[in-house]
Design a protein around this motif. Sequence first.
Motif, PDB file in Angstrom:
ATOM      1  N   UNK A 344      27.195   5.760  18.802  1.00 47.78           N
ATOM      2  CA  UNK A 344      27.115   6.532  20.049  1.00 47.78           C
ATOM      3  C   UNK A 344      28.366   6.339  20.907  1.00 47.78           C
ATOM      4  N   UNK A 345      29.121   7.430  21.185  1.00 52.40           N
ATOM      5  CA  UNK A 345      30.267   7.343  22.105  1.00 52.40           C
ATOM      6  C   UNK A 345      29.804   7.509  23.552  1.00 52.40           C
ATOM      7  N   UNK A 346      30.561   6.921  24.484  1.00 50.71           N
ATOM      8  CA  UNK A 346      30.208   6.990  25.893  1.00 50.71           C
ATOM      9  C   UNK A 346      31.211   7.778  26.733  1.00 50.71           C
ATOM     10  N   UNK A 506      20.930  20.879  16.242  1.00 51.00           N
ATOM     11  CA  UNK A 506      22.287  21.418  16.181  1.00 51.00           C
ATOM     12  C   UNK A 506      23.318  20.481  16.821  1.00 51.00           C
ATOM     13  N   UNK A 507      22.953  19.218  17.023  1.00 44.20           N
ATOM     14  CA  UNK A 507      23.911  18.260  17.581  1.00 44.20           C
ATOM     15  C   UNK A 507      25.087  18.121  16.632  1.00 44.20           C
ATOM     16  N   UNK A 508      26.305  18.212  17.139  1.00 41.40           N
ATOM     17  CA  UNK A 508      27.478  18.174  16.248  1.00 41.40           C
ATOM     18  C   UNK A 508      27.724  16.783  15.689  1.00 41.40           C
ATOM     19  N   UNK A 509      28.220  16.731  14.466  1.00 40.61           N
ATOM     20  CA  UNK A 509      28.647  15.472  13.873  1.00 40.61           C
ATOM     21  C   UNK A 509      29.993  15.067  14.462  1.00 40.61           C
ATOM     22  N   UNK A 510      30.289  13.768  14.478  1.00 39.96           N
ATOM     23  CA  UNK A 510      31.587  13.350  15.003  1.00 39.96           C
ATOM     24  C   UNK A 510      32.734  13.824  14.124  1.00 39.96           C
ATOM     25  N   UNK A 511      33.907  13.977  14.727  1.00 39.89           N
ATOM     26  CA  UNK A 511      35.110  14.347  13.990  1.00 39.89           C
ATOM     27  C   UNK A 511      36.216  13.364  14.350  1.00 39.89           C
ATOM     28  N   UNK A 512      36.741  12.605  13.393  1.00 35.85           N
ATOM     29  CA  UNK A 512      36.326  12.519  11.991  1.00 35.85           C
ATOM     30  C   UNK A 512      34.964  11.839  11.849  1.00 35.85           C
ATOM     31  N   UNK A 513      34.445  11.839  10.630  1.00 35.02           N
ATOM     32  CA  UNK A 513      33.092  11.339  10.399  1.00 35.02           C
ATOM     33  C   UNK A 513      33.080  10.390   9.199  1.00 35.02           C
ATOM     34  N   UNK A 514      33.743   9.215   9.325  1.00 36.26           N
ATOM     35  CA  UNK A 514      33.866   8.325   8.167  1.00 36.26           C
ATOM     36  C   UNK A 514      32.535   7.775   7.671  1.00 36.26           C
ATOM     37  N   UNK A 515      31.526   7.711   8.531  1.00 37.24           N
ATOM     38  CA  UNK A 515      30.221   7.188   8.112  1.00 37.24           C
ATOM     39  C   UNK A 515      29.274   8.286   7.633  1.00 37.24           C
ATOM     40  N   UNK A 516      29.786   9.523   7.610  1.00 40.55           N
ATOM     41  CA  UNK A 516      28.975  10.670   7.178  1.00 40.55           C
ATOM     42  C   UNK A 516      27.669  10.771   7.960  1.00 40.55           C
ATOM     43  N   UNK A 517      27.775  10.630   9.266  1.00 42.16           N
ATOM     44  CA  UNK A 517      26.597  10.715  10.126  1.00 42.16           C
ATOM     45  C   UNK A 517      26.067  12.130  10.203  1.00 42.16           C
TER      46      UNK A 517
END
Length: 623
Positions: A344-346, A506-517
């Motif tokens: 989770x980013x803040x 529809x929550x977006x995945x992080x970019x980049x996504x190294x953990x394939x969340x």
Amino acid sequence: MTLTRIFSVLFCLFVSSSLFAQQTDSAYVRENYTKIERQIPMRDGVKLFTSIYIPKNQTKKYPFLLNRTPYTVQPYGEDKYKTGLGNFPAMMREGFIFVYQDVRGKWMSEGIFEDIRPQVVGKKGKTAIDESTDTYDTIDWLVKNIKNNNGKAGIYGISYPGFYSTTALPNAHPALKAVSPQAPVTDWYMGDDFHHRGTLFLMDAFNFMSTFGVPRPKPITPDKGPKGLQLPIQDNYRFFLEAGSLKNLKDKYFVDSIKFWNDLFKHPNLDTFWKSRLITPHLTQVKPAVMVVGGFFDAEDAYGTFDTYKAIEKQNPGAKNILVAGPWFHGGWVRSDGSYFGDIPFGKTTSIDYQQQYELPFFKYYLKGEGEFNPAEANIFVTGSNEWKKFDTWPPKETEMRNLYLQPNGKLGFEKVGRTDSWDEYVSDPNSPVPYQDGVQARRTREYMIDDQRFAARRPDVKTYQTDALTEDITIAGSVLANLVVSTTGTDADYVVKLIDVYPEDAPNPTPNPKNLIMGGYQMLVRAEIMRGKYRNSFEKPEPFVPGAITKVNYPLPDVAHTFKKGHKIMIQIQNSWFPLADRNPQKFMNIYQAEPQDFQKATHKIYHDTFNSSYITVSVLK
């Protein structure tokens, strides 16, 4: 360049910059501070080993900043320097007389160590010592013996050193002007480290005490100290499950060598052993300024942060006492930049905010008389909305208590159920307990406090309730109370309640996504707590459940500050094990420390949610 290669380069740059920063800080300490070591005498004649770093620039006088610790003040030797001083580089560069002390009975200090040593009450004389008197005597010696000090002292510390900071407050030395307990160990029975509401936190207690609890017959340096246990199974779930029982663990690994582990077995209930170790009743007539600091996602001492602040506030009207709480793991406010935790980013470097706006100004103002320091009473980072909020009180007055009712078919809402016969039924098996986190871990992780809970929602012994998608933001700030109406076929049971933020699909995945969340449907843990059912009416006098009888189990969760955003859902999960974070309940009324493997039995549980037997979670909703 591939994504993997990019991350490898970034990691190398991070490691290189960290090493460079350490080398730079180490050089700074040597160039700007003189280190001396002293054995400071206490009133009973015991001497405590103390490392003192004195600024070389003697054109002005400096205050003391004291850190008392059971974790060693190494490196030892006046020619060997720490790589940094204080909680972060700006403190070191500001200029204080930094003092580090091995507490009584630890490492190079004399005396006998006692875990969360009880306060002396009603006794006088040189033999009546506690951590408060040791702190007083230390400050008194420093003020009288270290040249070029300005007659003022502050103390700070995280975790166990946070406890020693708190103990500086009763009968504080007149020179002590500023105290900052940070994630302080406060109550090892109700909510910090080793117990949560009567339930043993198994992993933390076992792993910590396997080294920390080993007796030290004489002063010793860390290189000659005890080494950690090498466990035969790296998967902590398997290791503790296959051990069979707490009794088996003790017999195989500790026998009678760990005093505190023996104390756990002798004192399963809330008796005088635990009550005497509570520092909060002694936090009266507080004179120094206090800043209590902690993290909402602290796996060890979130309870202590809020309990310490509230105790000072309640018992000292008008005291200079403030609270700072953020989205941090244990010590994350100085051990990370606080821009994210887990998945989770803040959106902000919350730790840098804290260091620049709170900790450094606090000590500069009260110890040097420099700058301004006008914080709010409660300075809180609210996750979800990801913003700092300032409140005049904590919990905030601007809230209303609302009930989130468990409903049939896994629903959750603010409306009470109208049916007269409604419950969920399931089987809990302590020989197949619900894990505290997905995957395999060798040690307890800190990220479990905020991790995705979809792994648990898939289990039949975890009951899940959620609202419809929210049509507006809802911020919960303050207390959360679990009000359960249950029954069990056993005579004891644990209850775990989790408050969860469910992300929209529809929550977006992080970019980049190294953990394939996959963030669509992500179930972010906001808060969870366990309750040992036999203590539902009294922690001093446990009571069995009557099999099949409808019973109330009510208890508080630690405080929360989180916004459930529009489009998200609020979820409650309820389960009866949280393993191996918490020890297993055999689901029969007994002293669990004496349980044998054959004592652990299945039980059928019911959670009621009807008109006459409503289960609900009470939350403090910010207006």
